[in-house]
Scaffold this active site. Structure first.
Site, PDB file in Angstrom:
ATOM      1  N   CYS A 421      -4.673  -6.862   2.170  1.00  0.00           N
ATOM      2  CA  CYS A 421      -4.722  -5.413   2.352  1.00  0.00           C
ATOM      3  C   CYS A 421      -3.924  -4.723   1.256  1.00  0.00           C
ATOM      4  O   CYS A 421      -4.470  -4.025   0.426  1.00  0.00           O
ATOM      5  CB  CYS A 421      -4.140  -5.016   3.700  1.00  0.00           C
ATOM      6  SG  CYS A 421      -5.120  -5.513   5.099  1.00  0.00           S
ATOM      7  N   GLU A 423      -0.804  -6.454  -0.028  1.00  0.00           N
ATOM      8  CA  GLU A 423       0.297  -7.353  -0.335  1.00  0.00           C
ATOM      9  C   GLU A 423       0.413  -7.625  -1.830  1.00  0.00           C
ATOM     10  O   GLU A 423      -0.579  -7.846  -2.513  1.00  0.00           O
ATOM     11  CB  GLU A 423       0.098  -8.686   0.415  1.00  0.00           C
ATOM     12  CG  GLU A 423       0.120  -8.557   1.915  1.00  0.00           C
ATOM     13  CD  GLU A 423      -1.251  -8.313   2.531  1.00  0.00           C
ATOM     14  OE1 GLU A 423      -2.004  -7.451   2.015  1.00  0.00           O
ATOM     15  OE2 GLU A 423      -1.580  -8.978   3.524  1.00  0.00           O
TER      16      GLU A 423
END
Ligand code: SF4
Ligand code: SF4
Lengths: 776, 317
Positions: A421, A423
């Protein structure tokens, strides 16, 4: 303009129902049966060889980039070696379930039941994990305290060094493995890597043959030529270094596909795609080998391939990560290794591809630096305006700081990117092992109930004091930190056990080929072979916790309107007897997201505390844990299992998502949200997720679009990490719920990804609708 | 329910005497429709005009107003308990406020868990307001935006806004003012050196018709506008286009000729009439008088533009 070729490919894709195929499971089972008693890496190499040399070769009508996981797009193989138990339990209900259903025909089902499932019990990674981890850490899942990755999917969040595959080809990598073997001639791990290399070239060779065969019988001369060209390309890459743009794209796709056949990992991400593709494009352009239009069409064809990939998940996982997309995060922009601007032609062509095709995958992430041209930011915003929830925008400058904070060198940090997402991760050198979610709102619930769950009564944490004893915010915070630490300990025990299970029985050889550090150390990716190994946990419920603590601080301590136990008692009974209090907390408490220090400070402190606590835990390579503030969709199942909270939220209602304000509570407009989020120390985390919803009108016209771009720029000036937007009005979403048939193509942003709105389950849809519109 | 304040005279005095407080009814952040960059718009309360089409009925009175929405009321009695003046009673589960006892202290509002009671408008100090909006500074700096004073009629709180504009100037904050120009010339002259953009309204040229539709004559407005346009200040003239009221050719031509005579090439923006404020009238228990008028079509807007463009002015829609 989108070509007929692309229109047809897209229509086929969108019209196909997700479906499960048995082929991979049959091959892998057979291979494992043939290698009983051998070393895990030998078994793995044999299994991959079996798959790559025997799976169906699929070239779809008119596609230019070839290679597919399953005969129909949006198909999923099964990966029984990781976990066969869930397949056994759920195979009959896959087609009916609420979250991401999959069809499976009777024949495939029968094959799985007869030929696959009987072999695996006691042999899967899952079985190993169960042996390794404390039981309590699994029970905590039912309590809603955690959600664990790895139980039925492989460790993921992988970005390999695609550039190395393109530049050196497998032959180049083979030379490196052979060099390592010279020093260490008996090493079976390295020998297994060699076997894998030849299996991958064999796989590509089979595509070359198939293309040639199709060309022979092809009556359309244009297509015949295309097929011959495909055959030529597939006979060259990924074995040899790519020599042209087309070869580079095909080489990339083959390797990406192989990774997806190797394991059912989360988020196998292309990473900094424009950086490794652009040199090939520029070279072809200079030599007049390709036109921009032709190159765009190839990229568009690749886009379709990305969108074809999906993985069937076990039921609970599907709840926490309720989507068909598989988090293939494709980054564009950012900086180059030497710190100069990295935006190039391919960056813009990727934006164009998404604009034309509007597909849920890949997840396009624009890395925006102060050094990026304004054009890049504004073009990203133009794409945002299309309302597909893409791109996500990231602060490239903060990303570098965050990566350096996690131990990367300056150059590696500049080359770093985004995975999953939001990271942060190194490119092709990092095992960014995100291990799942911790429910921070539940930790607060324990804090306010002396370590006991309010929903089940079970004592999950130490007795840190009843509401009567917690007579200051300092005491509440001390107790809260103790509870978080206690839960993190349990989660950490799980993580360690699970990682050990993978290291022991499930090496990922293909992945390791393209991760720097693995060949040199002759250690698998799962065994800590990568140059960097960064463990992380995701914290969920930031906004809910902030508003809860903000309300307690305000009503109990600042205004002294009530004792703390009035609130905790009301939470216990879900506000059944004190509705007035609930309204008071809900409507009159200070709310996170409105640039109000009074309460924003609670979120800042929460993240700081979570970061600090996690630093005290480390993986086997002695790397401290990093904190990640994302929920994917875990805030919904977590919410279901969390008692009413002190912000007036009822039991079982969703938690807030990411670091976004509680749904509908950001009443002061987008600048206030940005100011609030600017107070958070993003660089200390490994990623924060901020979702915002705008009405289409707000972005209409060049002037407003530029102001929207400025809003993003300010957030990044303040050190923000990430933003993503839904540009759609409430009415449209409500209409789409009523008449889904008419809205099949409506893409919206859920968490770190976009998905078709009508494919989401009702509760995710409702949650998206409840988020605040920023309208004018 | 809507409370009309009885001690109006007293309150007005207070406004004039206390230099550094003002009454506002809203601060809109991320204002992106008016003027350059991302702006923060402050809505001052009170207006000498009462245009029939006004979209902000809460802006008309100079005083804060207490409103009550019975459907949001929990009948919990918190308001009655916390009112220091015993102004509140509950009858049939509904709240009734005795206007003669209420001094708009806001205690009931603060303690109303249903948000059924709300105060439209609040008094702010110069410092307080400045601090409140200065938080948006990064957005102004990035986007070339700033602060817009709107209303109501900001110039009706002249002393306060002059001080406020000065404070902004000192801090290099760009400012704009939206005014109906129904004020004395000395005030206009006083603010000109400290405000960067002026947005002013021209509604109807005929003085009689102006009075019928807005309560006041337009004599002063026209005089002020002339001076303003002649002065060379950065001015945008706004014309709300209200079908049946000011969209006739005669009026448009008169407006165009007047503006051209004041400044050739002046910027004029045509705004289509809209009814988005109608629900606020209901909430405030006021009558919305233009129920029979619908927003002008695109064609009507274009037709009006054409008429105006026969003059030497620059027309935007
Ligand atoms: S405090 Fe609010 S909700 Fe309660 S009775 Fe008064 S108006 Fe109604
Ligand atoms: S505003 Fe003050 S005086 Fe008026 S009703 Fe409310 S509490 Fe009473």
């Amino acid at each position: 303009m989108i070509s007929t070729r692309l229109t047809n490919l897209k229509n086929k894709l969108v019209d196909t129902q997700p479906r499960v195929y048995a082929e991979r499971a049959l091959l892998v089972t057979k291979a494992y049966q043939e290698t009983e008693g051998c070393e895990p890496c030998v078994r793995r190499a044999h299994a991959m060889e079996k798959i790559l040399l025997n799976c169906s070769v699929i070239i779809r009508e008119n596609e230019l980039v070839v290679g597919a996981k399953t005969p129909t797009p949006m198909g999923s193989p099964l990966y029984p070696e990781f976990n066969s138990q869930w397949i056994e339990k759920e195979i009959d209900t896959l087609a009916q379930r609420k979250e991401t259903s999959f069809l499976i025909d009777e024949e495939n089902k029968k094959l799985v039941k007869e030929k696959v499932l009987p072999y695996w019990p006691g042999r899967t990674v899952y079985d190993r994990i169960l042996e390794n981890v404390p039981h309590e850490s699994l029970e905590a899942v039912d309590e809603g305290l955690f959600f664990h990755y790895y139980l039925n999917r492989s460790i993921g969040h992988i970005t390999v060094d695609y550039g190395r595959i393109l530049n050196q080809g497998l032959t180049g990598i083979q030379t490196q493995v052979e060099a390592a073997l010279e020093k260490n001639p008996k090493n079976i791990y390295l020998q297994s890597l060699l076997k894998i290399i030849s299996a991958i070239s064999g796989f590509a060779r089979r595509y070359a043959d198939e293309a040639e065969k199709q060309a022979e019988s092809c009556l359309n001369e244009t297509r015949r030529q295309e097929l011959l060209e495909i055959a030529r390309i597939c006979s060259m890459v990924p074995l040899h270094p790519a020599t042209s743009f087309r070869e580079a794209i095909q080489s990339f796709w083959f390797f990406h596909l192989v990774l997806n056949l190797e394991s059912n990992s989360y988020a196998i991400s292309p990473g900094r795609f424009d950086q490794y593709i652009n040199p090939y494009y520029q070279k072809d352009l200079d030599q007049g080998i390709i036109s921009q239009e032709a190159a765009q069409e190839v990229i568009n064809c690749l886009w379709i391939k990305f969108a074809e990939l999906t993985v069937v998940k076990e039921g609970e996982t599907a709840k926490a990560s309720n989507t068909y997309t598989d988090f293939q995060n494709l980054n564009i922009g950012g900086l180059k290794k030497d710190g100069t601007d990295g935006v190039n032609d391919i960056s813009y062509m990727c934006i164009e591809a998404q604009k034309e095709l509007c597909l849920p995958q890949p997840q396009l992430s624009c890395l925006i630096s102060t050094r990026s041209p304004r054009e890049f930011l504004v073009k990203s915003c133009e794409l945002t305006r299309k309302g597909t929830g893409m791109p996500a925008v990231f602060n490239a400058d903060e990303l570098i700081l965050a990566l350096m904070d996690k131990g990367k060198s300056l150059e590696d940090a500049r080359c770093g990117g985004i995975n999953g997402c939001v990271e942060i991760t190194g490119q092709g050198n990092d095992n960014m092992a995100s291990s799942g979610y911790v429910n921070l709102a539940k930790c607060l619930e324990l804090t306010l109930n002396n370590g006991k769950s309010m929903t089940t009564g079970r004592q999950w944490g130490p007795e840190t004091g009843t509401a009567e004893v917690l007579d200051s915010m300092e005491k509440i915070w001390t107790a809260f930190e103790t509870q978080i630490r206690h839960q993190a300990t349990l989660k950490h025990q799980y993580d360690q056990g699970a990682r050990a299970a993978f290291a022991a029985v499930c090496p990922v050889l293909c992945t390791s080929l393209a991760i720097s550090g693995c060949i040199e150390s002759a250690r698998d990716f799962h065994e800590g072979g990568a140059r960097y190994n960064l463990p992380m946990m995701c914290g969920v419920g930031t906004g809910t916790v902030a508003d809860s603590l903000g309300a307690i601080d305000w009503f109990v301590f600042k205004k002294k309107m009530m004792p703390l136990n009035r609130i905790t008692q009301a939470m216990q009974t879900n506000y059944a007897t004190d509705d007035t209090l609930r309204h008071m907390l809900l409507k009159k408490g200070p709310k996170f997201g409105n640039d109000n220090d009074e309460v924003d400070i609670q979120a800042v402190k929460l993240i700081k505390t979570f970061v600090k606590v996690l630093k005290d835990f480390s993986n086997d390579q002695n790397n401290p844990y990093a904190a990640n503030m994302i929920p994917t969709t875990a805030h919904l199942p977590f919410g279901e299992l969390t008692a009413a909270s002190a912000d007036g939220r009822l039991a079982a209602a969703p938690l807030s998502e990411g670091i976004s304000p509680v749904q509908g509570m950001d009443l002061s407009g987008p600048t206030a949200v940005v100011k609030t989020m600017g107070k958070i120390d993003h660089g200390a985390t490994a990623g924060t997720l901020l979702n915002m919803k705008f009405t289409p009108k707000t972005l209409e016209g060049a002037d407003r679009l530029n102001k929207f771009a400025d809003l993003i720029r300010v957030y990044f000036d303040m050190g923000g990490h990430h933003m993503q937007f839904n540009v759609v009005d409430r009415e449209t979403l409500l209409k789409a719920q009523k008449t889904p048939e008419e809205f099949r193509s409506l893409l919206i942003r859920v968490a770190g990804y976009s998905d078709y709105f009508v494919m989401l389950s009702k509760d995710v849809q409702d949650e998206v609708i409840s988020r605040m519109d920023h309208a004018m | 329910m809507f409370l009309q304040l009885t001690r109006l005279a007293g309150h007005k005095n207070q406004l004039q005497n206390t230099l550094l407080t003002g009454t506002i009814f809203d601060v809109k952040r991320y204002a992106i429709h008016d003027g350059s960059g991302i702006r923060t718009t402050i809505f001052f309360k009170g207006c000498p005009l009462a245009c029939l089409w006004c979209a902000n009925p809460e802006s008309q009175s100079y005083l804060p107003e207490l409103t009550y929405i019975s459907t949001e009321c929990l009948s919990c009695g918190m308001c009655r308990q916390t009112c220091p003046n015993e102004a509140i009673s509950l009858v049939d589960q509904k709240v009734i406020v005795a206007p003669e006892k209420c001094d708009l202290c806001g205690h009931c509002v603060e303690n109303c868990p249903g948000n059924a009671l709300q105060l439209m408008g609040r008094t702010v100090t110069l410092n307080g307001l400045f601090k409140e909006i200065e938080t948006d500074r990064p957005f102004w700096d990035r986007s070339g935006g700033g602060v817009t004073l709107s209303g109501g009629e900001p110039l009706a709180q002249f002393d306060f806004i002059l001080a406020f504009l000065n404070a902004c100037k000192k801090k290099y904050i760009s400012t704009a003012i939206e005014t109906c120009l129904y004020t004395t010339l000395d005030k206009i002259k006083a603010i000109l050196p400290v405000v960067d953009h002026v947005i002013c309204d021209l509604k109807i040229m005929d003085s009689g018709r102006h009075k019928i539709n807005t309560r006041v004559s337009n004599q002063m407005i026209k005089e002020n506008m002339k001076i303003l346009l002649v002065s060379g200040a950065d001015v945008l003239v706004r014309m709300p286009l209200i079908p049946g009221i000011n969209d006739d050719k005669k009026n448009l031509e008169a407006m165009g000729a007047f503006i051209e005579s004041c400044r050739k090439g002046a910027r004029v923006e045509l705004l289509p009439y809209h009814r988005l404020g109608e629900s606020k009238y209901r909430r405030m228990k006021k009558d919305y008088k233009l129920v029979h008028i619908s927003p002008p079509s695109k064609e009507k807007m274009e037709r009006a533009r054409k008429v105006l463009e026969t003059f030497d002015i620059h027309v935007l829609i």
